[in-house]
Scaffold this active site. Structure first.
Site, mmCIF file in Angstrom:
data_model
loop_
_atom_site.group_PDB
_atom_site.id
_atom_site.type_symbol
_atom_site.label_atom_id
_atom_site.label_comp_id
_atom_site.label_asym_id
_atom_site.label_seq_id
_atom_site.Cartn_x
_atom_site.Cartn_y
_atom_site.Cartn_z
ATOM 1 N N LYS A 1 -1.663 -9.318 2.956
ATOM 2 C CA LYS A 1 -0.820 -8.889 4.078
ATOM 3 C C LYS A 1 -1.597 -7.876 4.895
ATOM 4 C CE LYS A 1 3.120 -6.213 3.581
ATOM 5 N NZ LYS A 1 2.805 -5.008 4.397
ATOM 6 N N GLU B 1 -1.417 -5.357 8.641
ATOM 7 C CA GLU B 1 -0.576 -4.777 9.695
ATOM 8 C C GLU B 1 -1.257 -4.868 11.051
ATOM 9 O OE1 GLU B 1 0.366 -0.703 8.850
ATOM 10 O OE2 GLU B 1 1.087 -1.121 6.828
ATOM 11 N N ASP C 1 -1.178 -5.978 -0.032
ATOM 12 C CA ASP C 1 -1.590 -5.355 1.222
ATOM 13 C C ASP C 1 -3.092 -5.162 1.237
ATOM 14 O OD1 ASP C 1 0.480 -4.850 3.045
ATOM 15 O OD2 ASP C 1 1.196 -3.119 1.915
ATOM 16 N N ASP D 1 0.833 -1.210 0.000
ATOM 17 C CA ASP D 1 0.000 0.000 0.000
ATOM 18 C C ASP D 1 0.867 1.260 0.000
ATOM 19 O OD1 ASP D 1 0.827 -0.180 2.612
ATOM 20 O OD2 ASP D 1 -1.158 0.109 3.496
ATOM 21 N N SER D 2 2.188 1.073 -0.043
ATOM 22 C CA SER D 2 3.094 2.198 -0.319
ATOM 23 C C SER D 2 2.755 2.763 -1.700
ATOM 24 C CB SER D 2 4.561 1.737 -0.273
ATOM 25 O OG SER D 2 4.741 0.568 -1.052
ATOM 26 N N GLU E 1 9.155 -4.758 10.410
ATOM 27 C CA GLU E 1 9.580 -3.432 9.937
ATOM 28 C C GLU E 1 10.150 -2.569 11.055
ATOM 29 O OE1 GLU E 1 6.950 -1.360 7.261
ATOM 30 O OE2 GLU E 1 8.103 0.492 7.397
HETATM 31 O O1 KIV Z 1 3.590 -1.124 1.479
HETATM 32 C C1 KIV Z 1 4.729 -1.619 1.397
HETATM 33 O O2 KIV Z 1 5.489 -1.359 0.456
HETATM 34 C C2 KIV Z 1 5.150 -2.543 2.460
HETATM 35 C C3 KIV Z 1 6.546 -3.058 2.458
HETATM 36 C C4 KIV Z 1 7.559 -1.999 2.548
HETATM 37 C C5 KIV Z 1 6.741 -4.114 3.492
HETATM 38 O O3 KIV Z 1 4.348 -2.871 3.297
HETATM 39 NA NA NA Z 2 2.383 -1.720 3.340
#
Ligand code: KIV
Ligand code: NA
Length: 278
Positions: A114, A116, A84, A45-46, A183
């Protein structure tokens, strides 16, 4: 390439072969992960910041995420494809998480999701894995909670907070997570958690070299831009400079009319041209 399975990842962990994970956000970046041997492609989600220009990940919607997962999935086939779950799509209840994870798998084409969080997500991870949706957990620094955490800061620095991260990791493995991102935690804690887990693979980002694998954000690795750089980032390439060179050379050539050259233009047969001019 042969499809990377969860069993294969567990075998890599067992043989202490480091696992490579890299983010991808569209067809070309997914395709690059496929072509160059990445084990796990992560649609992180980056995406919110590096592709869509939002200032944090909590702005991202599930529909925006799905649009990008589908593009990555068209290019990345062999790597395990993890996506994510955006902020707010797995927090209300395990049922809500299942409903949204199903969209990520069915509409997006992801192999796994994924999410968090720590102990508060144990029931959700159990529900997801029980219906056959593989889960990668994410502990330590949780970017979706940057406001509650007062910024993007190192986690598990004191003994109590380190114990909290360890307990979360152990509980999430117990709940069925096949792997987890660690992280921004101290090196020693990353190594310790990796040793304490029985089979879940740890993928570190700012967690030192003792984890089972590493992950980086595409744009950080490639040097797509040279803004603020976290301590844990290494720029392995300098794409920003290449882009700058390309755009400058192109603009200059257009402005001095050296582009396009004769060889880059189409001819018309002479007789046809003469007929055309009459
Ligand atoms: O959103 C993302 O890119 C991430 C990774 C950096 C682990 O969660
Ligand atoms: Na992320």
């Amino acid at each position: 390439r042969k499809k990377v399975t969860i069993q294969h990842l567990h075998a890599l962990r067992a043989s202490r072969t480091p696992i490579t994970m890299l983010t991808a956000y569209d067809f070309p970046t997914g395709r690059a992960c496929e072509t160059h041997g990445i084990d796990i492609t992560l649609v992180g989600d980056s995406l919110a910041q590096v592709c869509l220009g939002y200032d944090c990940t909590t702005r991202l919607t599930l529909d925006e995420m799905l649009h990008h997962i589908r593009a990555v999935a068209r290019g990345s086939h062999a790597p395990l494809l993890v996506a994510d779950m955006p902020f707010g799509t797995y927090l209300a209840s395990p049922e809500d998480a299942v409903r949204n994870a199903v969209r990520i798998v069915r509409e997006g084409g992801a192999d796994a999701v994924k999410l968090e969080g720590g102990l508060e997500l144990v029931d959700t991870v159990r529900r997801l894995t029980s219906v056959g949706i593989p889960v990668m957990a994410h502990v330590g620094l949780l970017p979706q909670r940057h406001v509650a955490l007062s910024g993007y800061r190192l986690q598990g620095r004191d003994a109590d907070s380190a114990l909290g991260v360890l307990k979360s990791a152990l509980a999430l493995e117990e709940a069925g997570a096949f792997a987890m991102v660690l992280e921004a935690i101290p090196h020693a804690l990353g190594t310790y958690i990796t040793q304490r887990l029985r089979h879940a693979a740890t993928i570190g980002i700012g967690a030192g070299s003792g984890t089972d694998g590493q992950v980086l954000v595409w744009d950080d690795l490639m040097g797509t831009w040279h803004g603020h750089q976290a301590k844990f980032v290494r720029r392995f390439a300098d794409v920003k400079s290449e882009v700058e060179k390309g755009i400058r050379a192109y603009s200059e050539a257009v402005r001095e009319r050296s582009f396009p050259a004769g060889a880059e233009s189409y001819e018309m047969p002479k007789a046809q041209w003469e007929r055309f001019q009459q």
